[in-house]
Design an enzyme around this catalytic site. Sequence first.
Site, short mmCIF file in Angstrom:
data_model
loop_
_atom_site.label_atom_id
_atom_site.label_comp_id
_atom_site.label_asym_id
_atom_site.label_seq_id
_atom_site.Cartn_x
_atom_site.Cartn_y
_atom_site.Cartn_z
N SER A 132 -1.48 -4.72 -16.82
CA SER A 132 -1.71 -4.65 -15.39
C SER A 132 -3.17 -4.23 -15.17
O SER A 132 -3.96 -4.23 -16.12
CB SER A 132 -0.75 -3.64 -14.79
OG SER A 132 -0.90 -3.62 -13.40
N LEU A 133 -3.52 -3.86 -13.97
CA LEU A 133 -4.89 -3.41 -13.69
C LEU A 133 -4.83 -2.05 -13.01
O LEU A 133 -3.92 -1.78 -12.24
CB LEU A 133 -5.59 -4.38 -12.75
CG LEU A 133 -5.94 -5.75 -13.31
CD1 LEU A 133 -6.40 -6.67 -12.17
CD2 LEU A 133 -7.03 -5.65 -14.36
N GLU A 139 -2.04 -16.62 -11.79
CA GLU A 139 -1.19 -16.22 -10.67
C GLU A 139 -0.53 -17.45 -10.05
O GLU A 139 -1.21 -18.41 -9.67
CB GLU A 139 -2.08 -15.51 -9.63
CG GLU A 139 -1.34 -14.57 -8.73
CD GLU A 139 -1.10 -13.19 -9.37
OE1 GLU A 139 -1.36 -13.01 -10.59
OE2 GLU A 139 -0.65 -12.30 -8.64
N GLU A 189 -13.86 -11.60 -9.40
CA GLU A 189 -12.93 -12.66 -9.04
C GLU A 189 -12.08 -12.19 -7.88
O GLU A 189 -11.90 -11.00 -7.70
CB GLU A 189 -11.93 -12.91 -10.18
CG GLU A 189 -12.45 -13.65 -11.34
CD GLU A 189 -11.48 -13.45 -12.50
OE1 GLU A 189 -10.27 -13.64 -12.32
OE2 GLU A 189 -11.96 -13.08 -13.57
N CYS A 193 8.21 2.19 40.21
CA CYS A 193 8.71 2.31 41.59
C CYS A 193 10.23 2.30 41.69
O CYS A 193 10.77 2.46 42.78
CB CYS A 193 8.12 1.20 42.46
SG CYS A 193 8.77 -0.43 42.04
N ALA A 229 0.83 -1.21 0.00
CA ALA A 229 0.00 0.00 0.00
C ALA A 229 0.86 1.26 0.00
O ALA A 229 0.53 2.26 -0.62
CB ALA A 229 -0.92 -0.01 1.22
N CYS A 249 4.85 -2.11 44.79
CA CYS A 249 4.94 -1.20 43.63
C CYS A 249 3.55 -0.58 43.39
O CYS A 249 2.56 -1.32 43.28
CB CYS A 249 5.38 -2.00 42.40
SG CYS A 249 5.26 -1.08 40.85
N TYR A 253 -6.76 -17.09 -14.63
CA TYR A 253 -7.82 -16.07 -14.63
C TYR A 253 -7.99 -15.32 -15.95
O TYR A 253 -8.81 -14.42 -16.03
CB TYR A 253 -7.62 -15.06 -13.49
CG TYR A 253 -6.25 -14.42 -13.39
CD1 TYR A 253 -5.75 -13.62 -14.41
CD2 TYR A 253 -5.47 -14.63 -12.26
CE1 TYR A 253 -4.50 -13.04 -14.31
CE2 TYR A 253 -4.21 -14.05 -12.14
CZ TYR A 253 -3.73 -13.26 -13.18
OH TYR A 253 -2.49 -12.69 -13.07
S1 IVH Z 1 -6.67 -9.93 -14.65
C1 IVH Z 1 -5.75 -7.79 -18.49
N1 IVH Z 1 -7.48 -11.28 -12.56
O1 IVH Z 1 -3.14 -8.51 -10.33
C2 IVH Z 1 -6.10 -8.21 -17.10
N2 IVH Z 1 -5.35 -10.24 -12.47
O2 IVH Z 1 -2.58 -5.66 -10.25
C3 IVH Z 1 -4.98 -8.82 -16.40
N3 IVH Z 1 -4.16 -10.64 -10.36
O3 IVH Z 1 -1.06 -8.45 -13.14
C4 IVH Z 1 -5.15 -9.17 -15.01
N4 IVH Z 1 -5.69 -11.89 -9.42
O4 IVH Z 1 -0.90 -10.48 -11.48
C5 IVH Z 1 -6.50 -10.54 -13.09
N5 IVH Z 1 -8.32 -12.55 -10.81
C6 IVH Z 1 -7.33 -11.81 -11.35
C7 IVH Z 1 -6.15 -11.54 -10.64
C8 IVH Z 1 -5.17 -10.74 -11.24
C9 IVH Z 1 -4.49 -11.36 -9.28
C10 IVH Z 1 -2.91 -9.89 -10.48
C11 IVH Z 1 -2.19 -10.06 -11.79
C12 IVH Z 1 -2.17 -8.67 -12.35
C13 IVH Z 1 -2.22 -7.83 -11.14
C14 IVH Z 1 -2.64 -6.41 -11.40
#
Ligand code: IVH
Length: 685
Positions: free
Chosen positions: A92-93, A184, A125, A422, A44, A442, A236
């Site tokens: 990434s997300l 993952e 998910e 004390c 975080a 004490c 996933y």
């Molecule tokens: S989807 C294009 N689904 O979170 C979408 N990612 O912060 C790609 N992660 O790189 C990711 N659980 O390593 C997806 N249920 C899930 C996930 C997941 C963990 C991780 C993954 C991603 C990262 C992004």
Amino acid sequence: MSGDPESEQATTGVAATRAEQLRTLIRHHDERYHALDDPEIPDAEFDALVIELRELEAEHPELATPDSPSQRVGAPGQVAFAEVRHRVRMFSLDNAFDLDDLTAWSERVLRRLGEESPTPTWACELKFDGLAVSLRYEGGRLVQAATRGDGRVGEDVTANVRTIDAVPERLADGAPAVLEVRGEVYLGLAAFAALNAAQEAAGEKTYVNPRNTAAGSLRQKDAAVTATRDLSFWAYQVGEVVGSPDLASHLDTLEWLGGLGLPVNDRSERFDDFTAVLDHVQAVEAVRHDLDYEIDGVVVKVDDLGLQGELGFTARAPRWAVAYKLPPEERTTTLLDIEVSIGPGGQATPFARLEPVFVGGSTVAAATLHNADQVAAKDVRPGDTVVVRKAGDVIPEVLRPVLSDRPDDRPPWTFPTKCPECGTGLVRGEGEAATFCPNYACPRQVRGRIEHFASRGAMDIEGFGEQRVDLFVTEGLLGDVADVFSLDFDRIAAFEGFGEVSVANLRAAVDEARVQPLGRLLFGLRIQHVGVTVADLVAASFGHFDRLLDATVEELEAVEGLGPIIAVSVHGWLREGRNRDLIDRLRAAGVNLEAAEAVTDDVPQVLDGMAIVVTGTLEGMDRDEARAAIAARGGKSPGSVSKKTRALVAGENAGSKLTKAEELGIPVLDLAAFQRLLATGELPG
Ligand code: IVH
């Protein structure tokens, strides 16, 4: 901005310095996390640094550089492994840190799709906390596995991934010609605990967390090492696919992957209504600790693949998905000081005074450090930046210092030699974890004994709280518990804040306490190992204090439910001269020494078969009593923590059991949480 060119320049100068600082910090922590798999700060905190840099660069576009860490998706490609160019980029997300962010994301999705579009269905998910890999199957056979790297180029970890049992070498019949599966790799909590137990047994350093251990394990040069780590995998997402059936939705895709033999988590859910998504993410937060693997959020995706196509991607992440991050359970803060508190039994317990920090849903300003050994093992020093953890209902804990923040000349903390109350020299017995103030007089111990005597479970004297006890002791009205019955109410009436009514109430409360039954009196005397249950058992068995006075150890041991340790403790207490005097004075003050009529309650069996381990010193409840209370409700109370343990009840000076429970991810309860468990059978979520 002001519009004044000079001050604009100054602002940009400040921003430039901060941006450079942030880049240096981010690069440092990025390397600790991705290259060394040994993070110093919680995720975080890292996210916050990246967000701050992105915001700064958005405000001052002239400061953005192409190599800024804000532009990167993840770790840089490592040199140690062969490169793999991803045929479909691994994105990434974007993150949502609260429900408002999440709602704002859904609104952006709806706006982009336009009014004409059907309302999307949402797929939720778990967000697994491991590391992303892409598995490539050709003709149903695993041919390559790669890490995400920077999203375009990752590392070839095929040999290592082949050692993971959960990853099939061959897919089931019906596999397409080419299938790239993204998912993952993670280390389950039990596997992590087992690994750390083995490290400890071998006298080696233990691992910090499952996520980084999983990453480190996967990126071993020698796959034989990876094989020993019990890694696991959840699928996933798909990357390149050639020859797949017609799939219309994300969750259908997952089901199809499951059918091919890939591990797909069964907690995915589909919702038509976004308010249900909001409810769902909160529900996940509540069950987070019931899982055998770590999650750090919920990924919400637009389920319809056609709509996903319409929404597309930004430079970093898909627009059709977002990661809702669960509130962080680890944060850094400053350790202001380490102080020692003296318990009513004289235990000297070190605790951390912290710069208040919001973590795990509440503000934490102090955390116990248990005992001298724990402080030494963690090597935390006043002034350090420290990582604090507060998971769910458990006691907040200082995990470790952030060493890169520590100047070279900061001295280690040493346990005080004298009682802070004390001034008496503190003592620590050979081989003992706890340190004690040996002074029976004490003031802190005197106050503690009287507070306990007056407390609800004991003599239950209304209006005899901490502050008043403190005042009466300071004013010399109370020196021990017998003095409660000879209080000088005329002097009290002269104290500030004591009106006629409150003095009369106090007098009445003391009179009522005089007739409390023997069980409560015995409990109130704080005899070592004698909690409420044991006190009642002894009272019921002997009937009157006088019959107890000369009881032998054997007679005490003969009481159902009393073991030799309790018997010896009670016997020893009764033999001490000052305690005999105390009893005489209580008798002279007209205190009832007789037991109540026995009552037998049918206790609901709310802990049927549950294994609850008790450790450390619980304020107001003896360990044996805690065990008796568990047994009375159908539970078991084994002497050691194992995978089967459902909870650890930990008081002051908890030692290795606490460490073990934490490693195994077993909930750790304080007295309040334990009392809730006894009442309801429910563990904190
Ligand atoms: S989807 C294009 N689904 O979170 C979408 N990612 O912060 C790609 N992660 O790189 C990711 N659980 O390593 C997806 N249920 C899930 C996930 C997941 C963990 C991780 C993954 C991603 C990262 C992004």
